[in-house]
Write a protein that holds these residues in place. Structure first.
Motif, PDB file in Angstrom:
ATOM      1  N   LEU A   1     -46.148   5.812   4.229  1.00 55.86           N
ATOM      2  CA  LEU A   1     -45.818   6.600   3.046  1.00 55.86           C
ATOM      3  C   LEU A   1     -44.456   6.150   2.524  1.00 55.86           C
ATOM      4  O   LEU A   1     -43.601   5.734   3.295  1.00 55.86           O
ATOM      5  CB  LEU A   1     -45.778   8.091   3.378  1.00 55.86           C
ATOM      6  N   TYR A   2     -44.276   6.237   1.214  1.00 54.96           N
ATOM      7  CA  TYR A   2     -43.033   5.743   0.618  1.00 54.96           C
ATOM      8  C   TYR A   2     -42.483   6.767  -0.365  1.00 54.96           C
ATOM      9  O   TYR A   2     -43.241   7.377  -1.128  1.00 54.96           O
ATOM     10  CB  TYR A   2     -43.278   4.416  -0.108  1.00 54.96           C
ATOM     11  N   VAL A   3     -41.153   6.940  -0.353  1.00 57.08           N
ATOM     12  CA  VAL A   3     -40.481   7.839  -1.295  1.00 57.08           C
ATOM     13  C   VAL A   3     -39.460   7.026  -2.079  1.00 57.08           C
ATOM     14  O   VAL A   3     -38.574   6.398  -1.492  1.00 57.08           O
ATOM     15  CB  VAL A   3     -39.769   8.999  -0.567  1.00 57.08           C
ATOM     16  N   GLY A   4     -39.596   7.022  -3.401  1.00 54.68           N
ATOM     17  CA  GLY A   4     -38.667   6.228  -4.207  1.00 54.68           C
ATOM     18  C   GLY A   4     -38.557   6.734  -5.631  1.00 54.68           C
ATOM     19  O   GLY A   4     -39.239   7.688  -6.031  1.00 54.68           O
ATOM     20  N   ASP A   5     -37.723   6.044  -6.417  1.00 57.33           N
ATOM     21  CA  ASP A   5     -37.467   6.543  -7.774  1.00 57.33           C
ATOM     22  C   ASP A   5     -37.378   5.475  -8.854  1.00 57.33           C
ATOM     23  O   ASP A   5     -37.487   5.801 -10.038  1.00 57.33           O
ATOM     24  CB  ASP A   5     -36.166   7.344  -7.793  1.00 57.33           C
ATOM     25  N   GLY A   6     -37.136   4.214  -8.491  1.00 58.27           N
ATOM     26  CA  GLY A   6     -36.806   3.262  -9.556  1.00 58.27           C
ATOM     27  C   GLY A   6     -37.355   1.867  -9.373  1.00 58.27           C
ATOM     28  O   GLY A   6     -38.266   1.623  -8.584  1.00 58.27           O
ATOM     29  N   SER A   7     -36.743   0.912 -10.088  1.00 58.78           N
ATOM     30  CA  SER A   7     -37.278  -0.442 -10.179  1.00 58.78           C
ATOM     31  C   SER A   7     -37.279  -1.182  -8.843  1.00 58.78           C
ATOM     32  O   SER A   7     -38.134  -2.041  -8.612  1.00 58.78           O
ATOM     33  CB  SER A   7     -36.503  -1.250 -11.227  1.00 58.78           C
ATOM     34  N   SER A   8     -36.350  -0.851  -7.942  1.00 61.73           N
ATOM     35  CA  SER A   8     -36.350  -1.530  -6.637  1.00 61.73           C
ATOM     36  C   SER A   8     -37.535  -1.088  -5.784  1.00 61.73           C
ATOM     37  O   SER A   8     -37.795  -1.671  -4.734  1.00 61.73           O
ATOM     38  CB  SER A   8     -35.035  -1.260  -5.885  1.00 61.73           C
ATOM     39  N   ASP A   9     -38.251  -0.042  -6.249  1.00 62.87           N
ATOM     40  CA  ASP A   9     -39.406   0.473  -5.520  1.00 62.87           C
ATOM     41  C   ASP A   9     -40.740   0.042  -6.124  1.00 62.87           C
ATOM     42  O   ASP A   9     -41.796   0.384  -5.583  1.00 62.87           O
ATOM     43  CB  ASP A   9     -39.347   2.011  -5.490  1.00 62.87           C
ATOM     44  N   TYR A  10     -40.699  -0.691  -7.222  1.00 65.29           N
ATOM     45  CA  TYR A  10     -41.943  -1.058  -7.894  1.00 65.29           C
ATOM     46  C   TYR A  10     -42.838  -1.920  -7.010  1.00 65.29           C
ATOM     47  O   TYR A  10     -44.009  -1.601  -6.775  1.00 65.29           O
ATOM     48  CB  TYR A  10     -41.650  -1.808  -9.197  1.00 65.29           C
ATOM     49  N   CYS A  11     -42.283  -3.010  -6.524  1.00 62.97           N
ATOM     50  CA  CYS A  11     -43.081  -3.989  -5.782  1.00 62.97           C
ATOM     51  C   CYS A  11     -43.671  -3.371  -4.511  1.00 62.97           C
ATOM     52  O   CYS A  11     -44.867  -3.493  -4.235  1.00 62.97           O
ATOM     53  CB  CYS A  11     -42.218  -5.204  -5.432  1.00 62.97           C
ATOM     54  N   VAL A  12     -42.854  -2.673  -3.755  1.00 65.59           N
ATOM     55  CA  VAL A  12     -43.289  -2.132  -2.469  1.00 65.59           C
ATOM     56  C   VAL A  12     -44.347  -1.044  -2.655  1.00 65.59           C
ATOM     57  O   VAL A  12     -45.187  -0.829  -1.770  1.00 65.59           O
ATOM     58  CB  VAL A  12     -42.077  -1.598  -1.671  1.00 65.59           C
ATOM     59  N   SER A  13     -44.372  -0.395  -3.812  1.00 66.10           N
ATOM     60  CA  SER A  13     -45.339   0.683  -4.046  1.00 66.10           C
ATOM     61  C   SER A  13     -46.783   0.188  -4.010  1.00 66.10           C
ATOM     62  O   SER A  13     -47.701   0.971  -3.739  1.00 66.10           O
ATOM     63  CB  SER A  13     -45.056   1.367  -5.387  1.00 66.10           C
ATOM     64  N   HIS A  14     -46.970  -1.098  -4.277  1.00 64.23           N
ATOM     65  CA  HIS A  14     -48.317  -1.678  -4.233  1.00 64.23           C
ATOM     66  C   HIS A  14     -48.791  -1.913  -2.796  1.00 64.23           C
ATOM     67  O   HIS A  14     -49.983  -2.153  -2.574  1.00 64.23           O
ATOM     68  CB  HIS A  14     -48.325  -3.024  -4.969  1.00 64.23           C
ATOM     69  N   ASN A  15     -47.886  -1.845  -1.838  1.00 63.16           N
ATOM     70  CA  ASN A  15     -48.200  -2.279  -0.472  1.00 63.16           C
ATOM     71  C   ASN A  15     -48.190  -1.161   0.557  1.00 63.16           C
ATOM     72  O   ASN A  15     -48.228  -1.436   1.758  1.00 63.16           O
ATOM     73  CB  ASN A  15     -47.204  -3.367  -0.053  1.00 63.16           C
ATOM     74  N   VAL A  16     -48.128   0.098   0.104  1.00 62.33           N
ATOM     75  CA  VAL A  16     -48.137   1.242   1.016  1.00 62.33           C
ATOM     76  C   VAL A  16     -49.384   2.078   0.749  1.00 62.33           C
ATOM     77  O   VAL A  16     -50.117   1.845  -0.216  1.00 62.33           O
ATOM     78  CB  VAL A  16     -46.858   2.095   0.865  1.00 62.33           C
ATOM     79  N   ASP A  17     -49.617   3.074   1.606  1.00 61.45           N
ATOM     80  CA  ASP A  17     -50.814   3.896   1.460  1.00 61.45           C
ATOM     81  C   ASP A  17     -50.655   5.002   0.425  1.00 61.45           C
ATOM     82  O   ASP A  17     -51.633   5.404  -0.213  1.00 61.45           O
ATOM     83  CB  ASP A  17     -51.182   4.508   2.818  1.00 61.45           C
ATOM     84  N   PHE A  18     -49.436   5.501   0.274  1.00 61.46           N
ATOM     85  CA  PHE A  18     -49.223   6.595  -0.675  1.00 61.46           C
ATOM     86  C   PHE A  18     -47.747   6.631  -1.055  1.00 61.46           C
ATOM     87  O   PHE A  18     -46.880   6.355  -0.229  1.00 61.46           O
ATOM     88  CB  PHE A  18     -49.629   7.939  -0.058  1.00 61.46           C
ATOM     89  N   VAL A  19     -47.481   6.990  -2.320  1.00 58.95           N
ATOM     90  CA  VAL A  19     -46.115   7.013  -2.843  1.00 58.95           C
ATOM     91  C   VAL A  19     -45.761   8.421  -3.310  1.00 58.95           C
ATOM     92  O   VAL A  19     -46.535   9.077  -4.025  1.00 58.95           O
ATOM     93  CB  VAL A  19     -45.961   6.032  -4.032  1.00 58.95           C
ATOM     94  N   PHE A  20     -44.582   8.886  -2.910  1.00 58.67           N
ATOM     95  CA  PHE A  20     -43.961  10.069  -3.495  1.00 58.67           C
ATOM     96  C   PHE A  20     -42.927   9.542  -4.485  1.00 58.67           C
ATOM     97  O   PHE A  20     -41.953   8.904  -4.082  1.00 58.67           O
ATOM     98  CB  PHE A  20     -43.307  10.935  -2.422  1.00 58.67           C
ATOM     99  N   ALA A  21     -43.156   9.816  -5.770  1.00 60.63           N
ATOM    100  CA  ALA A  21     -42.390   9.131  -6.810  1.00 60.63           C
ATOM    101  C   ALA A  21     -41.553  10.092  -7.640  1.00 60.63           C
ATOM    102  O   ALA A  21     -41.998  11.182  -8.014  1.00 60.63           O
ATOM    103  CB  ALA A  21     -43.337   8.364  -7.728  1.00 60.63           C
ATOM    104  N   LYS A  22     -40.320   9.651  -7.935  1.00 69.35           N
ATOM    105  CA  LYS A  22     -39.423  10.347  -8.856  1.00 69.35           C
ATOM    106  C   LYS A  22     -39.146   9.445 -10.059  1.00 69.35           C
ATOM    107  O   LYS A  22     -39.261   8.226  -9.976  1.00 69.35           O
ATOM    108  CB  LYS A  22     -38.084  10.674  -8.174  1.00 69.35           C
ATOM    109  N   ASP A  23     -38.776  10.063 -11.173  1.00 70.92           N
ATOM    110  CA  ASP A  23     -38.210   9.380 -12.335  1.00 70.92           C
ATOM    111  C   ASP A  23     -39.038   8.174 -12.780  1.00 70.92           C
ATOM    112  O   ASP A  23     -40.239   8.302 -12.997  1.00 70.92           O
ATOM    113  CB  ASP A  23     -36.755   8.982 -12.035  1.00 70.92           C
ATOM    114  N   LYS A  24     -38.420   6.994 -12.906  1.00 68.23           N
ATOM    115  CA  LYS A  24     -39.120   5.822 -13.454  1.00 68.23           C
ATOM    116  C   LYS A  24     -40.322   5.410 -12.618  1.00 68.23           C
ATOM    117  O   LYS A  24     -41.284   4.843 -13.138  1.00 68.23           O
ATOM    118  CB  LYS A  24     -38.149   4.636 -13.559  1.00 68.23           C
ATOM    119  N   LEU A  25     -40.266   5.680 -11.314  1.00 68.00           N
ATOM    120  CA  LEU A  25     -41.357   5.253 -10.452  1.00 68.00           C
ATOM    121  C   LEU A  25     -42.644   6.020 -10.745  1.00 68.00           C
ATOM    122  O   LEU A  25     -43.737   5.500 -10.541  1.00 68.00           O
ATOM    123  CB  LEU A  25     -40.964   5.413  -8.978  1.00 68.00           C
ATOM    124  N   VAL A  26     -42.535   7.244 -11.255  1.00 70.47           N
ATOM    125  CA  VAL A  26     -43.724   8.015 -11.631  1.00 70.47           C
ATOM    126  C   VAL A  26     -44.502   7.265 -12.706  1.00 70.47           C
ATOM    127  O   VAL A  26     -45.714   7.064 -12.603  1.00 70.47           O
ATOM    128  CB  VAL A  26     -43.342   9.422 -12.137  1.00 70.47           C
TER     129      VAL A  26
END
Length: 232
Positions: A169-194
């Motif tokens: 599971l991944y928790v993030g909010d911005g552009s540094s989290d874009y790439c990794v979001s494709h490679n995890v099972d589920f994302v908890f997203a804030k702000d731009k990452l939503v």
């Protein structure tokens, strides 16, 4: 041959720091106080995709002029999500590992978390080095030359190392989290990452704070089910 439990029956949670755990971006805050001429130009090059975050941050930190006491004074003013500590307490009670995975500064993250009474989280970030006067530089122990984002800390590499967990599971909010979001099972997203997750159809939950993550974990059942494997 007989069935046996895997080593891990719970997910692992990887958390971004700046803007996710911390309220403000730490590096931006430090540079606004101590950055010398040239920092804004480097930021613009990064925003426009001309340089990667590793090159940008390395050159910006080299332009920082501050003593250790001055740096610590600014770090002491940076607040974290008020629900993060109770989230950590919940994960510890339920044996759910949490790692901080950041393209920020290890010393700053450790300092801020310790000030808020959180001392034992594994932290994977860029290494901030000091010359015992007023100069600073970065080292990149988690860089990957093949990183698509040219990051100082390749978050996707951390995901690859956690494949023995049943869920990542991944928790993030911005552009540094874009790439990794494709490679995890589920994302908890804030702000731009939503918006990024919506646009790219990445399974996610929009959150306002870590209270939403804790609530989601409490409601989930799948991670409580032991994963069975067969061993010789």
């Amino acid at each position: 041959m007989h069935p046996s439990y895997t080593q891990h029956h719970t997910p692992i949670i990887l958390c971004d720091f700046d803007g996710t755990i911390s309220i403000k971006d730490v590096t931006d805050t430090l540079l606004s106080h101590f950055g010398q001429d040239g920092c804004d130009e480097l930021e613009e090059l990064w925003v426009n995709g001309k340089i990667g975050s590793q090159e940008c941050m390395s050159k910006q930190i080299a332009l920082m002029d501050a003593s250790l006491d001055e740096l610590n004074d600014v770090l002491s003013q940076i607040e974290i999500d008020p629900d993060f500590k109770s989230f950590i307490q919940y994960t510890e009670q339920n044996n759910i590992p949490v790692h901080v995975v950041s393209d920020g500064l290890d010393y700053a993250i450790e300092f801020i978390l310790k000030r808020h009474g959180i001392k034992h989280l594994p932290i994977f970030a860029n290494k901030l080095m000091h010359n015992n006067a007023r100069s600073w530089r970065l080292e990149f122990p988690y860089a990957n030359q093949d990183c698509i984002k040219k990051s100082g800390n390749c978050k996707c590499n951390h995901v690859k190392k956690q494949q023995y967990f049943p869920q990542i599971l991944y928790v993030g909010d911005g552009s540094s989290d874009y790439c990794v979001s494709h490679n995890v099972d589920f994302v908890f997203a804030k702000d731009k990452l939503v918006h990024y997750c919506e646009k790219n159809k990445i399974e996610h939950c929009a959150i306002k704070s870590f209270a939403n993550v804790t609530q989601a974990l409490q409601q989930a059942q799948d991670w409580l089910i032991p994963v069975m494997i067969v061993k010789e």
